[in-house]
Design an enzyme around this catalytic site. Structure first.
Site, PDB file in Angstrom:
ATOM      1  N   HIS A  62       1.239  -1.212  -0.270  1.00 11.33           N
ATOM      2  CA  HIS A  62      -0.238  -0.147  -0.313  1.00 11.33           C
ATOM      3  C   HIS A  62       1.715   1.359  -0.008  1.00 11.33           C
ATOM      4  O   HIS A  62       1.750   1.835   0.954  1.00 11.33           O
ATOM      5  CB  HIS A  62      -0.740  -0.361   1.310  1.00 11.33           C
ATOM      6  N   TYR A 122      -6.830   0.641  -3.926  1.00 10.45           N
ATOM      7  CA  TYR A 122      -8.254   0.555  -2.886  1.00 10.45           C
ATOM      8  C   TYR A 122      -8.619   3.018  -2.607  1.00 10.45           C
ATOM      9  O   TYR A 122      -9.834   2.208  -3.039  1.00 10.45           O
ATOM     10  CB  TYR A 122      -8.477  -0.340  -1.958  1.00 10.45           C
ATOM     11  N   HIS A 268      -1.901 -12.346   4.882  1.00 11.66           N
ATOM     12  CA  HIS A 268      -1.484 -12.134   5.924  1.00 11.66           C
ATOM     13  C   HIS A 268      -1.873 -14.526   6.062  1.00 11.66           C
ATOM     14  O   HIS A 268      -1.098 -14.494   6.645  1.00 11.66           O
ATOM     15  CB  HIS A 268      -2.796 -11.867   6.887  1.00 11.66           C
ATOM     16  N   ASP A 319       4.276  -4.193   2.660  1.00  8.33           N
ATOM     17  CA  ASP A 319       2.572  -4.304   3.405  1.00  8.33           C
ATOM     18  C   ASP A 319       2.533  -3.213   3.355  1.00  8.33           C
ATOM     19  O   ASP A 319       2.487  -1.374   2.431  1.00  8.33           O
ATOM     20  CB  ASP A 319       2.109  -4.598   4.701  1.00  8.33           C
TER      21      ASP A 319
END
Length: 446
Positions: A62, A122, A268, A319
């Site tokens: 992200h 997103y 995860h 991440d």
């Protein structure tokens, strides 16, 4: 007319062993020949001193979370309190500021030996949920940022439609949502692949996509043979809510709606039942572990050995970018297991490097990458064997040195498509990466 370049590697990891004196011939962005036992550099060869590895694949990113580094280390809390701080930065993103930040973040990845990134994307629309004039402006900003930083990207365009089971998006999440999975599919179908970019799909989580719409996302990916990723069982609270809403675990819910499979990766996979592990493994669904984030957010330690034994390929991601260092991710996966089990040696160094390279690329749809072999993409990285961290061990133990001692700071060269992106520790396309990062983060704080 193809131009052939030759790289002479002082040492190279040719899975599973390290070989001294390796010559790679490269043409049209791919490795055309690998010759071992080459004691001295051939005339005109580019010399890479140290240990050369396949390019690393950061399978879960992200990019905007990089702006949180340091900020979220003040005080105590849980994943859910951390999420509120994350939302405050997401609220400030716009296509231009996101492009600047992602360009700097991807350049930081190149400096760390990463040649491909999976961007779990997103933040699609303007605050409040109004689409931009180009509905994919944010995704296009990320694709352009990767090109300018010199790395490959798989844009995992993410369906994010609800705040919880049966709940509409909250104020922060309005800009994430397309309203329905059908509208999501229509928007992301416009995105086009490029030489450096693949288009994949993602289901943010079972709480963020209603069960009856999961199949729409899965079908979109299946029809395009595209990678499909999903945050899975990162938090026990989500597992409990899923059982309450659907009478089953998130893994079972995904299986029942056709989401699991060999092109799918669960990110995860932390809090799983034995049945969940068998469902994931038996379908060939991958597992992307993100150990530095999982420990930073106090998520817990996922059952990676059991997942791999059941048939789930392992990959690695940074991440939230608490750090960007795939060597640390690989090391942490093994060391976490040592702490949990009080035994050592759950994976060989070669297996951990494979998770950071070939298996990560496969999870992102770059099947022809992650290996130093003829026909593979000419993406590779070289670490120093004479730094204060890596000096001393025998070169033949280079894989062990890379995994258990090296850090991103030891990367000296990164080559993508046969061309240097990082040379002698300096990024050739983004000359001052620290300044670019500082400026991009400051712009979001303003």
């Amino acid at each position: 007319m193809q131009v052939t370049r030759t790289y002479w590697l002082e040492h190279a990891w040719l899975d599973p062993a390290v070989e001294p004196g390796v010559a790679l011939e490269v043409a049209d962005g791919r490795i055309t020949a690998v010759r071992t036992g080459v004691d001295a550099p051939p005339p005109g060869a580019e010399v890479l001193r140290g240990l050369t590895l396949p390019g690393l694949a950061n399978a879960h990113s992200h990019a905007f979370h990089r702006a949180l580094r340091g900020t979220v280390q003040i005080g105590s809390g849980t994943f859910w309190t951390w999420r509120e701080v994350m939302y405050s930065f997401a609220d400030r993103l716009a296509p231009d500021t996101y492009h600047a930040l992602a360009r700097a973040v991807y350049a930081e990845m190149a400096l760390a030996g990463v040649t491909a990134v999976g961007e779990f994307h997103y933040v699609h629309h303007a605050p409040g949920g109004t689409p931009y004039a180009d509905p994919n402006a944010m995704g296009e900003a990320l694709i352009a940022a990767a090109a300018e930083a010199g790395i490959r990207i798989t844009l995992l365009d993410t369906a994010y439609l609800s705040s919880g089971f049966g709940q509409p998006p909250n104020t922060h999440q309005l800009r994430f949502s397309d309203g329905t999975a059908e509208a999501w599919a229509e928007r992301c179908s416009v995105l086009k692949e490029r030489d450096h970019a693949r288009i994949g799909a993602a289901i943010h989580s079972v709480r963020a996509v209603p069960a009856e719409q999961l199949e729409t996302v899965a079908r979109w990916a299946q029809e395009r043979r595209a990678p499909l990723h999903v945050h899975l069982s990162e938090q026990t609270a989500e597992n409990d809510a899923c059982r309450q809403a659907h009478g089953r675990t998130p893994t079972r819910l995904l299986a029942d709606h056709g989401v699991l499979g060999p092109r799918t990766t669960g990110v995860h996979n932390t809090h799983l039942t034995d049945e969940d592990i068998q469902l994931i493994g038996s379908t060939g669904t991958g597992t992307c572990m993100c150990p530095t984030t999982e420990r930073d957010l106090a998520d817990g330690i996922g059952p990676a050995p059991a997942l791999q034994a059941a048939g789930s390929p392992l990959s690695l991601g940074s991440d939230s970018h608490a750090v960007i260092d795939l060597f640390e991710e690989a090391r942490a996966m093994e060391l976490n297991e040592r702490l949990r089990t009080r035994t050592r040696g759950h994976w060989t160094a070669a297996a951990l490097l494979r998770a950071a390279s070939a298996d990560g690329h496969a999870a992102l749809g770059w099947d022809g990458a992650g290996a130093l072999e003829p026909g593979a993409l000419a993406d590779f990285t070289t670490i120093a064997l004479d730094s204060v961290r890596t000096a001393g061990p025998l070169p033949r133990l280079g894989a062990e040195t890379a995994v258990f001692a090296a850090t991103a700071a030891d990367v000296r060269h990164t080559v993508v498509g046969g061309r240097h992106v990082v040379r002698d520790g300096a990024h050739l396309l983004v000359p001052d990466v620290p300044r670019a990062l500082a400026d991009a983060v400051e712009a979001l704080r303003a």
